[in-house]
Design a protein around this motif. Structure first.
Motif, mmCIF file in Angstrom:
data_model
loop_
_atom_site.group_PDB
_atom_site.id
_atom_site.type_symbol
_atom_site.label_atom_id
_atom_site.label_comp_id
_atom_site.label_asym_id
_atom_site.label_seq_id
_atom_site.Cartn_x
_atom_site.Cartn_y
_atom_site.Cartn_z
ATOM 1 N N LEU A 92 -3.603 -6.797 2.956
ATOM 2 C CA LEU A 92 -4.359 -6.095 1.928
ATOM 3 C C LEU A 92 -4.811 -7.117 0.884
ATOM 4 C CD1 LEU A 92 -1.871 -3.136 1.199
ATOM 5 C CD2 LEU A 92 -3.862 -3.056 2.729
ATOM 6 N N THR A 93 -5.724 -6.692 0.027
ATOM 7 C CA THR A 93 -6.084 -7.523 -1.126
ATOM 8 C C THR A 93 -6.044 -6.674 -2.390
ATOM 9 O OG1 THR A 93 -8.453 -7.114 -0.861
ATOM 10 C CG2 THR A 93 -7.556 -9.113 0.160
ATOM 11 N N ARG A 108 -11.121 -9.539 -6.095
ATOM 12 C CA ARG A 108 -10.013 -9.406 -5.144
ATOM 13 C C ARG A 108 -9.419 -10.792 -4.881
ATOM 14 N NH1 ARG A 108 -9.467 -4.666 -1.917
ATOM 15 N NH2 ARG A 108 -11.037 -3.077 -2.371
ATOM 16 N N GLY A 159 -7.248 6.486 -5.534
ATOM 17 C CA GLY A 159 -7.166 5.675 -4.326
ATOM 18 C C GLY A 159 -6.708 4.248 -4.536
ATOM 19 N N ALA A 160 -6.410 3.885 -5.778
ATOM 20 C CA ALA A 160 -5.953 2.517 -6.066
ATOM 21 C C ALA A 160 -4.530 2.569 -6.616
ATOM 22 C CB ALA A 160 -6.875 1.838 -7.073
ATOM 23 N N ASP A 178 -5.851 -1.515 -3.041
ATOM 24 C CA ASP A 178 -6.093 -0.324 -2.230
ATOM 25 C C ASP A 178 -5.757 -0.666 -0.778
ATOM 26 O OD1 ASP A 178 -8.285 -1.768 -1.247
ATOM 27 O OD2 ASP A 178 -9.733 -0.690 -2.498
ATOM 28 N N LEU A 179 -5.969 0.283 0.108
ATOM 29 C CA LEU A 179 -5.551 0.100 1.507
ATOM 30 C C LEU A 179 -6.720 -0.241 2.420
ATOM 31 C CD1 LEU A 179 -2.966 3.027 1.802
ATOM 32 C CD2 LEU A 179 -2.648 0.700 0.938
ATOM 33 N N GLN A 180 -7.818 -0.688 1.835
ATOM 34 C CA GLN A 180 -9.008 -1.043 2.622
ATOM 35 C C GLN A 180 -8.672 -2.135 3.628
ATOM 36 O OE1 GLN A 180 -12.687 -1.582 0.398
ATOM 37 N NE2 GLN A 180 -13.135 -3.403 1.583
ATOM 38 N N THR A 181 -9.128 -1.956 4.858
ATOM 39 C CA THR A 181 -8.915 -2.965 5.889
ATOM 40 C C THR A 181 -9.658 -4.244 5.528
ATOM 41 O OG1 THR A 181 -8.654 -1.266 7.589
ATOM 42 C CG2 THR A 181 -9.207 -3.495 8.342
ATOM 43 N N GLN A 182 -8.979 -5.376 5.684
ATOM 44 C CA GLN A 182 -9.559 -6.669 5.322
ATOM 45 C C GLN A 182 -9.837 -7.517 6.564
ATOM 46 O OE1 GLN A 182 -10.070 -7.497 1.750
ATOM 47 N NE2 GLN A 182 -9.836 -5.285 1.951
ATOM 48 N N ASP A 186 -12.883 -11.764 4.078
ATOM 49 C CA ASP A 186 -12.487 -11.240 2.769
ATOM 50 C C ASP A 186 -11.469 -12.155 2.103
ATOM 51 O OD1 ASP A 186 -14.062 -8.818 2.916
ATOM 52 O OD2 ASP A 186 -12.609 -8.085 4.372
#
Length: 277
Positions: A92-93, A108, A159-160, A178-182, A186
């Protein structure tokens, strides 16, 4: 005698003779042992040398050259080990907010990892300098969580997630994620900023940290501190290059890089600190 693989060498440095099972207890032990073994350090950005974050380069630097690193290095190395041991884990970032408002949206510039164990999600981080958590933290709760050092907690908003540490008598926001795929790019973009941008707090600066039982050792340029859990911190200014270089090697366990300007640059840190003082 056969040569140790990088994974075997890594586990050996962490005190394992054989690969441990992918359990919560193992994750807890690995994180604590890592932050007490491998220093967070920014010697490369102090010296303005490149910081490659591909896994072979990190393994060479940390496992073979006797160095430490920062989040894009240490958390990449740690994640690769977790995945190798069979953990369900991914990167994650996040945005660092320590020292500023907890709702700030910076770049990030921090890397950490998400681990799922028997349906329960945890965040694990071995690369956040002097305030790195020494235990994994359960993601889906806002309860205060004990670690091997200070208490931490996580809060969720739109969401954060915000990571908080209880320091002294207050809760301090450390970073938001957050849980965004990296993807690899990135991390490369974040690392490029941290290691090269003139506004980065790492470029031309020395930041070092290593944990031990009941305490944290930190070095910010020429200011050294030992932060204890049960009594006030001890702080002092480093007054010579020899003293600082000995501290890096002894207390922080770092093998100094062979750089022709290392002593000159460290002398500059000492001089700048004495003027500020």
């Amino acid at each position: 005698m056969p040569r140790l693989t990088h994974r075997q060498l890594y586990l050996q440095r962490l005190g394992y003779d054989s690969p441990p099972p992918p359990t919560l207890q193992t994750l807890q032990e690995l994180q604590l042992r890592h932050v007490c073994t491998f220093a967070f350090e920014s010697l490369s950005t102090l010296l303005r040398t490149p910081v490659p974050i591909d896994l072979p380069s990190i393994e060479q630097k940390v496992l073979l050259d006797g160095r430490g690193g920062y989040c894009f290095e240490l958390n990449h190395l740690f994640l690769a080990l977790l995945q190798d041991l069979g953990f369900d884990a991914r990167g994650l970032t996040g945005w660092v907010v320590m020292g500023g408002p907890p709702d700030a949206r910076t770049g990030r510039t921090h890397r950490l990892s998400l681990v799922t164990l028997e349906g329960v999600r945890y965040v694990t981080d071995v690369g956040f300098g002097g305030m790195v958590p020494s235990s994994p933290l359960q993601l889906d709760t806002d309860a205060t969580q004990a670690t091997a050092h200070e208490p931490y907690r996580l809060t969720l908003n739109d969401g954060a997630y915000t990571l908080w540490a209880h320091v002294g008598e207050e809760w301090r926001g450390l970073y938001v994620f957050d849980l965004q795929t990296q993807a690899d790019i990135d991390y490369e973009i974040g690392n490029w900023y941290v290691s090269t941008h003139p506004a980065s707090v790492f470029v031309g600066q020395l930041k070092v940290a290593l944990l031990a039982v009941g305490k944290r050792h930190t070095l910010n340029n020429a200011n050294y501190a030992v932060h204890y859990l049960d009594r006030p911190s001890e702080k002092r200014a480093i007054e010579s290059a020899d003293e600082l270089l000995t501290l890096l090697q002894g207390t922080f366990g770092i093998r100094l890089p062979a750089h022709p300007q290392l002593r000159e640059i460290v002398d500059g840190l000492i001089m700048a600190n004495s003027k500020e003082g």
